[in-house]
Design an enzyme around this catalytic site. Structure first.
Site, mmCIF file in Angstrom:
data_model
loop_
_atom_site.group_PDB
_atom_site.id
_atom_site.type_symbol
_atom_site.label_atom_id
_atom_site.label_comp_id
_atom_site.label_asym_id
_atom_site.label_seq_id
_atom_site.Cartn_x
_atom_site.Cartn_y
_atom_site.Cartn_z
ATOM 1 N N LYS B 85 0.784 -0.758 0.438
ATOM 2 C CA LYS B 85 0.086 -0.239 -0.379
ATOM 3 C C LYS B 85 0.774 1.053 -0.269
ATOM 4 C CE LYS B 85 -3.663 2.135 2.402
ATOM 5 N NZ LYS B 85 -4.777 2.040 3.967
ATOM 6 N N SER B 160 -9.739 2.017 3.264
ATOM 7 C CA SER B 160 -8.711 2.920 2.610
ATOM 8 C C SER B 160 -7.691 1.904 0.663
ATOM 9 C CB SER B 160 -8.076 3.797 3.033
ATOM 10 O OG SER B 160 -7.122 3.355 4.399
ATOM 11 N N SER B 184 -10.018 0.069 7.793
ATOM 12 C CA SER B 184 -8.923 -0.058 6.350
ATOM 13 C C SER B 184 -8.501 -1.441 4.824
ATOM 14 C CB SER B 184 -8.318 1.307 6.245
ATOM 15 O OG SER B 184 -9.319 2.458 6.346
#
Ligand SMILES: [Mg+2]
Ligand SMILES: [Zn+2]
Lengths: 493, 494, 95
Positions: B85, B160, B184
């Site tokens: 990420k 997210s 998330s």
């Protein structure tokens, strides 16, 4: 109406740890810009602070030295404000739960003792350093994240001079505790001053005016010498002072307004989520207490009391800790510590200074940097400390005159030879043989008609000239007191 | 072999076995992932960027180690491509956090999880798309474009960590790392049909994770199955001297815990999770999962988490307050994009005005407000106290049960743009996941079925005791092995 | 505290975020909605409840005072938007 000043100080002191507060970068002054920085102290994305145990230890030690309470719970908070020298745009500090609180500093002021209460001494981090050019500024983050201790006083200070003495006393304590090098030139100590004025006898506080970021104690004194009368004048003229922050200009010698209360910062303090609270254990605190040292004032008072020293000598030993530490074990063995102190301060220290001056010149000529100078210290002396004790004893026993003692000292300083051996080798033993001295006195009287006449005309001081003559004739070996007695008897006859 | 899965579709367990037997090479695995990216990422857009040459070079290094006799026991992720990420620092890789404001920033250091994965032999590659600074639940707030759900490209992948979930679901990486502040990891894992684990706060070092909300953030893996989740967790867990909030609890052998025996374990069903907005198909799937657990020998216990209804409000105060300070460092002074100004103040306001997107600005301003003079006690302090009540709810529940079972999300993936105009509706979609972060406990989401029309994954959430990941994984694994859901692949990308 | 009394212009200034008038208006409206929702917390009696700042309670997490290597100078400045003479350059700082 008479007015008085009410002054509180916030003193920021860099702690002399090896590494910075939250990261392993060196805490060392003078490196090239941005060479002692890492992701943590540059505030890069993703980094986390881990507090330096030694910085905490030094803060708690300071707490003990300042007679503070050590709360069993403390924490770090974020103080939010934007500034180019602040890598995270928040400063990690201790807001409502500091590591030490409620102490005091006691110091000599105007012939007596003054006490200033300490609100707290807490731990935080320093910021980077800015350099200003024509059109822009440049920031060096080497100093960012250096452990900084903020010592906040209560508003117990009433004059510029008192502020100055308080700061000096504080600095002495920090040096004694070994928590900071307190090098003002290197910006290791910086002060913010809060000052207001009020009518004498009133207990209320006037509008608090803060003077920011002064880096010398004399600057603080001068700023207050300017600011206090300025405030009094405003009030006397019927004006109103408002809470504000001012800047001290060291060149022009005036303070000027930076911002007023309406533009005060909103720091939005909140507990630092990236670090855990501090709850020092009894065991850990006991270890810190072992580091507690005698305070400077206590040392001075003790030297006066235990060794019957004049205040000035005790003050010298308070300020020059190494010299005092050299003196003290000898004093314990000495029959006359006062005389010993005299030798240590007036002869030994003077001689060392002289040697160091010479060494500095010589080494500078060799191109050695000031930081790398190799100077002689008390530990490098050629003679053992006991030799000084022996020398003082020889004088005390009237074995040598004080003039001869100077020669002996010079010799032992240069060669390390024992005093008794020097006395013997150079034949410096004092002559106390009355017959021999009588002869020398007669000679002196005969050769000095002027002083003789002066003395007889009532000028007692003229005797010194004659005594000096006798000493010269004896090559310094005559017992001066004896010579004085004999001369006096002969002249009065 | 007809219908044989290609290498990028296999799990870590399958691949490490075949690598150990030297049937395949690490380069082939990495190449298969790169090929899949080339094939599908134009649609999915899970990746912001990736560097094939660098990935292949790491794969070759792994192959040399395998040839030299390094074993999987020594390096449990040797040769496994794992994508990251965009919020985690990887040395010499760009780091943007899905934002414009970092400009051309290249990290000069590795996050601790990256160091640990390198030490375990993983091929670290790619920057996965995410909501800007992890603020969002749909990966629509990224400055690098939206990521699409592999099961239906018209829908969001969740957020997210939308890129991390989509990349695993689309078989573009064998596993990925994401971060979870209020759901998330679990929410996008649920919406994309993969496994997402949010470890206990302090289990995994946060060093190198660009902080959104320091007291809530935690890094965790996205994987194709539970065993892989256990494998990655074992690698990235543990005390880190660089993170004062990491905890010194021994790291158990999470894979060894997957023994299938869950008889007698107690699962709590909180009554507060039966909310109005719960989709009937989601509810049906979770009810079926509860039945399945009963069949597997677990006990089901009704429990109550009475402060659940306050979690979202508490979260939005705590998280935004911390974020307002955490994101202050993005100022254009030391790094990142700068919009110049006549003085620092102008530089700051311009840089941050231009660099942050609307959602990030909104949260920073909210967080600044709740901390500002006169409001701290009413908002921030009160929220911290409610946080205590929420945490106590869970600690009390865990005296009765070994884990808690809930849906991960109230609905399956929604359409792109459907909630982006209404931040509060978006926030409320995290209602089942947020409490876990406030309480600091562990949580996992795994597939438990599909909606029918369209076919979209449904996620089951299990919440575990602090540092109870082994039990959580054991429970999840038993369910997974007895159900077909994890074997399904999205059809739209074929 | 009124739910909608947020002065967006002032708070945006505190946060050093430049907003266009349009952004300011949208922001005010959206924040008012969120703050209204947050009001919910006032329903709870939190008297005597200790605040939670950390999910896992620990104390005294410290590091030894040991010096570690810093970044190479070039790496420290590599991401600087403007630099000169080893310094990070910024517009002139005026207090
Ligand atoms: Mg301070
Ligand atoms: Zn550093």
């Amino acid at each position: 109406m008479e007015y008085e000043a009410v002054i509180g100080l916030e003193t920021h002191v860099q702690l002399n740890t090896k590494s910075k507060m939250w990261c392993g970068c060196a805490n060392a002054y003078g490196a090239a810009p941005n060479t002692q920085v890492c992701p943590v102290c540059l505030g890069l994305p993703g980094v986390l602070p881990v507090p330096n145990e030694e910085a905490l230890r030094k803060t708690i030690l300071t707490g003990y030295l300042l007679n503070c309470e050590i709360p069993r719970f403390a924490k770090f908070d974020r103080k939010n404000y934007f500034y180019p020298d602040a890598p995270k745009n928040y400063q990690l500090t201790q807001y409502d739960k500091p590591s030490t609180a409620n102490g005091f500093v006691e110091f000599e002021f105007q012939g007596g003792l003054s006490r200033v209460r300490i609100t707290r001494a807490h731990l935080e981090e320093d910021v980077g350093k800015s350099f200003h050019f024509d059109r822009n500024s440049g920031v060096d983050f080497n100093r960012a994240g250096v452990p900084l201790m903020e010592i906040v006083s209560e508003p117990d200070i009433t004059s510029a001079d008192m502020a100055y003495e308080y700061l000096n006393a504080l600095k002495d304590i920090l040096l004694y505790g070994g928590v900071s090098d307190c090098d003002m030139e290197k910006g290791m100590v910086r002060c913010d001053v809060n000052v207001s004025v009020r009518p004498v006898g009133s207990t209320g506080l006037g509008a608090k005016i803060e003077i920011k970021n002064m880096n010398s104690f004399s600057g603080v004194r001068r700023a207050l010498e300017y600011e206090i009368p300025r405030q009094i004048e405003v009030v006397k003229k019927g004006g109103k002072l408002i809470q504000s922050t001012r800047r001290w200009d060291d060149t022009t010698g005036i303070t000027e307004e930076m911002r007023t209360k309406e533009h005060a910062h909103d720091y939005r303090y909140f507990p630092e989520p990236d670090m855990m609270p501090l709850a020092p254990t009894e065991e850990w605190l006991a270890d810190v207490r072992k580091l507690v040292v005698e305070l400077p004032l206590a040392r001075k008072q003790r030297f006066i009391r235990e060794y019957a020293l004049p205040a000035a000598d005790a003050e010298t030993f308070k300020n020059d800790v190494a010299l005092g530490n050299y003196f003290e074990p000898l004093a314990k063995q000495s029959a006359n510590p006062k005389a010993l102190a005299n030798w240590v301060i007036n002869n030994l220290r003077a001689k060392l200074t002289e040697t160091n001056e010479r060494e500095k010149t010589e080494q500078a000529e060799l191109g050695i940097e000031p930081a790398d100078l190799q100077l002689t210290t008390l530990a490098d002396l050629k003679f053992p400390p006991a030799a000084l004790l022996e020398l003082v004893a020889l004088v005390e026993a009237k074995t040598i005159s004080s003039a001869a003692a100077q020669q002996v000292f010079a010799e032992m300083y240069a060669t390390g030879q024992a005093p008794a051996a020097i006395v013997q080798e150079k034949g410096l033993a004092q002559v106390s043989d009355t017959g021999a001295i009588e002869k020398l006195c007669d000679e002196a009287i005969a050769a000095s008609p002027g002083p003789v006449a002066d003395y007889r005309a009532g000028k007692a001081a003229a005797l010194n000239a004659l005594k000096g003559y006798v000493m010269k004739l004896s090559k310094g070996k005559a017992n001066p007191a004896l010579a004085g007695d004999i001369l006096e008897r002969k002249l009065k006859a | 072999m007809p219908n044989a899965l290609s290498l990028n579709q296999l799990s870590i367990s399958e691949l490490t076995g075949r690598l150990a037997r030297r049937e395949i090479s690490a380069r082939e695995i990495t190449q298969a992932c790169l090929d899949q990216i080339a094939r599908v990422d134009g649609t999915v857009h899970a990746f912001i960027s990736h560097n094939p040459a660098d990935a292949l070079a790491q794969a070759d290094a792994a192959d040399r180690e395998l040839a030299a006799g390094v074993t999987i026991a020594q390096k449990p992720l040797l040769g496994i491509p794992i994508a990251i990420k965009d919020v985690l620092a990887v040395k010499d890789h760009p780091l943007n956090c899905g934002s414009k404001i970092l400009g051309k920033f290249v990290s000069p250091y590795d996050a601790t999880v990256i160091e640990k994965m390198r030490a375990a032999g993983a091929v670290i590659f790619g920057r996965l798309n995410m909501d800007e600074f992890a603020m969002g639940s749909s990966t629509e707030t990224s400055a690098f474009g939206i990521t699409r759900n592999p099961w239906d490209p018209a829908r969001i992948p969740g957020g997210s960590s939308g890129g991390s979930a989509a990349a695993v679901a689309a078989d573009e990486a064998i596993a990925t790392l994401g971060t979870d502040t209020g759901g998330s990891i679990r929410q996008p894992a649920a919406l994309c049909g993969c496994v997402g684990l949010k470890p206990t706060y302090g289990r995994v070092s946060r060093y190198g994770l660009t902080a959104f909300a320091s007291s809530l953030d935690q890094i965790g893996p996205f994987t194709k199955n539970i065993e892989d989740s256990a494998r990655v967790l074992g690698v990235i867990s543990g005390l880190d001297p660089k993170d004062s909030t990491s905890v010194d609890v021994p790291v158990p052998d999470y894979v060894a815990a997957l023994d299938g025996n869950i008889r007698g374990l107690k699962l709590g069903v909180p009554k507060e999770y039966l909310i109005g907005g719960l989709d009937p198909e989601v509810k049906a799937s979770v009810d079926a999962a509860i039945q399945q657990y009963l069949a597997l020998g677990a006990e089901i216990v009704d429990i109550s988490l009475p402060h659940t209804d306050y979690a979202v409000a508490t979260y939005y105060i705590v998280a935004t307050a911390e974020a307002s300070a955490n994101l202050a460092r993005f100022d254009g002074i030391r790094y990142g994009q700068r919009v110049d100004g006549a003085d620092p103040l102008e530089l700051y306001t311009r840089t941050r005005g231009a660099g942050f997107g609307a959602e990030v600005k909104r949260r920073i301003i909210l967080g600044t407000y709740v901390l500002s003079s006169g409001y701290y006690d009413a908002y921030y302090l009160r929220a911290q106290k409610v946080r205590t009540l929420i945490r106590n709810d869970f600690l009390a529940a865990f005296k009765q049960v070994d884990a808690i079972i809930t849906p991960t999300t109230p609905t399956a993936a929604f359409k792109i743009g459907e909630k982006s105009g209404d931040p509060l509706q978006m926030y409320l979609s995290d209602i089942f996941t947020i409490s876990c972060n406030l309480a600091g406990i562990s949580g996992i989401s795994l597939p438990c079925g599909f909606t029918t029309n369209p076919k979209l994954p449904i996620g089951l959430q299990l919440l575990g005791q602090p540092f109870g990941e082994a039990t959580l994984l054991k429970l999840a694994h038993a369910y997974e092995q007895s159900t077909p859901w994890h074997r399904e692949k999205p059809g739209t990308l074929a | 505290m009124a739910a909608t009394d947020i002065d967006v212009k002032y708070v945006a200034h505190l946060a050093r975020i430049g907003l266009t008038p349009d952004e300011e208006a949208t922001m005010s409206a959206r924040l008012a909605g969120i703050l209204g929702y947050i009001e919910k917390l006032k329903e709870l009696d939190v008297t005597g409840v200790e605040p939670t700042a950390h999910a896992v309670p620990m104390v005294n997490v410290l590091r030894p005072d040991v010096v570690c290597p810093s970044l190479p100078h070039e790496a420290a400045l590599a991401n600087a938007p403007a630099q000169a003479n080893g310094l990070f350059l910024v517009p002139k700082i005026v207090e």
